[in-house]
Write a protein that holds these residues in place. Structure first.
Motif, short mmCIF file in Angstrom:
data_model
loop_
_atom_site.label_atom_id
_atom_site.label_comp_id
_atom_site.label_asym_id
_atom_site.label_seq_id
_atom_site.Cartn_x
_atom_site.Cartn_y
_atom_site.Cartn_z
N SER A 299 -12.55 15.88 -3.23
CA SER A 299 -13.30 14.92 -4.03
C SER A 299 -13.36 13.61 -3.27
N GLU A 300 -14.25 12.74 -3.69
CA GLU A 300 -14.35 11.43 -3.03
C GLU A 300 -13.07 10.63 -3.24
N THR B 233 -3.54 5.36 -2.70
CA THR B 233 -4.39 6.51 -2.44
C THR B 233 -3.50 7.75 -2.38
N ALA B 234 -4.07 8.87 -2.77
CA ALA B 234 -3.40 10.17 -2.65
C ALA B 234 -4.45 11.15 -2.13
N THR B 235 -4.19 11.74 -0.98
CA THR B 235 -5.20 12.47 -0.23
C THR B 235 -4.78 13.91 -0.01
N PHE C 88 -8.84 7.18 1.78
CA PHE C 88 -7.55 6.74 2.31
C PHE C 88 -7.75 5.75 3.46
N VAL C 89 -8.56 6.12 4.44
CA VAL C 89 -8.73 5.29 5.63
C VAL C 89 -9.37 3.95 5.27
N PHE D 297 0.87 -1.18 0.00
CA PHE D 297 0.00 0.00 0.00
C PHE D 297 0.91 1.22 0.00
N VAL D 298 0.76 2.09 -0.98
CA VAL D 298 1.62 3.27 -1.10
C VAL D 298 0.72 4.50 -1.13
N ALA D 299 0.96 5.43 -0.20
CA ALA D 299 0.03 6.54 -0.04
C ALA D 299 0.76 7.87 0.11
#
Length: 254
Positions: free
Chosen positions: A222-223, A202-204, A230-231, A148-150
């Motif tokens: 945005s959604e 994910t990118a938040t 992310f969570v 997982f890369v965020a």
């Protein structure tokens, strides 16, 4: 088994309060020491601005059953091998039973939007390309599951970050979605494209005003780039890793 989101909404507000509060405390400390000429840099010297978000991530890990993972936070254990460079220092790593479970970058942008947007963009893209190329070449083991890369980033919600920005490209036109987009909108476009191109799981982006030191207020853009995505995605990845691994030793924070 349903995912446990660890009461993330309330914890996110506390993380936002801590983010702004720690920045203000660091700036006040610099002022006390007679170093008032550093601008926004004075607000980040304390190094604790993202601790609330780290605590939230830690709670999601534990709530979803991965009690034996190593959550790496100390600088000496945050490097991963790269492909285009020897190593990369990440902000947070999760390792379990010798597997890289997650690699996370926790950044922020307060003021100096025009100066720093391109730097942040190049950093985000380069970091991801380097990691996935190293992954392809077996840097994390020949049969390593995809980690997982965020990328998570609070951005100051202010008139300067909300104002339209015009660019000139004398030879070829700028893509339509960037035309007249504010810096906050540009960060949202960046995060969306990072996910769509599979550079990040994910990118938040979280837009938050300085007054949120008292309220913890923030808004999603945005959604796809919101904190809930992310969570939820992170909790699912952690639950899957917990189901894969047998029970182990108590968790350790390094």
């Amino acid at each position: 088994m349903p995912l446990d989101l660890a009461d993330y909404e309330n914890k996110a507000r506390e993380a936002v309060k801590a983010f702004w509060g720690n920045r203000a405390a660091a700036a006040a400390k610099q002022k006390e020491l007679g170093r008032e000429d550093q601008g926004e840099r004075a607000s980040v010297t304390g190094g604790k601005n993202m601790d609330g978000f780290i605590a939230l991530i830690q709670d999601v890990i534990r709530a979803n059953g991965l009690t034996d993972a190593h959550m790496m936070m100390g600088r000496r254990v945050l490097t991963l091998p790269g492909f285009f460079r020897p190593t990369k220092l990440w902000d947070l790593l999760i390792v379990n039973d010798g597997r890289l479970v997650a690699a996370l970058e926790l950044k922020s942008q307060v003021g100096s939007f025009g100066k720093n947007f391109n730097n942040r963009t190049e950093e985000a893209i380069g970091t991801a390309v380097d990691l996935w190329t190293a992954y392809r070449e077996g840097a994390f083991g020949p049969e390593a599951p995809r980690p997982f890369v965020a990328w998570l980033m609070p951005v100051e919600d202010a008139p300067e970050s909300r104002s339209p920005v015009n660019d000139t490209s004398p030879h070829f036109p700028v893509f339509p979605d960037f035309r007249g987009a504010s810096y906050i909108e540009r960060y949202n476009i960046l995060c969306r494209k990072l996910v769509q191109e599979r550079l990040y799981t994910t990118a938040t982006i979280m837009a938050s005003p300085r007054t949120a030191a008292e309220t913890g207020d923030y808004v999603d853009l945005s959604e796809l780039t919101g904190l809930k995505t992310f969570v939820t995605s992170f909790a699912g990845h952690i639950a899957a890793e917990a189901a894969r691994a047998p029970p182990g030793a108590p968790d350790r924070l390094l």
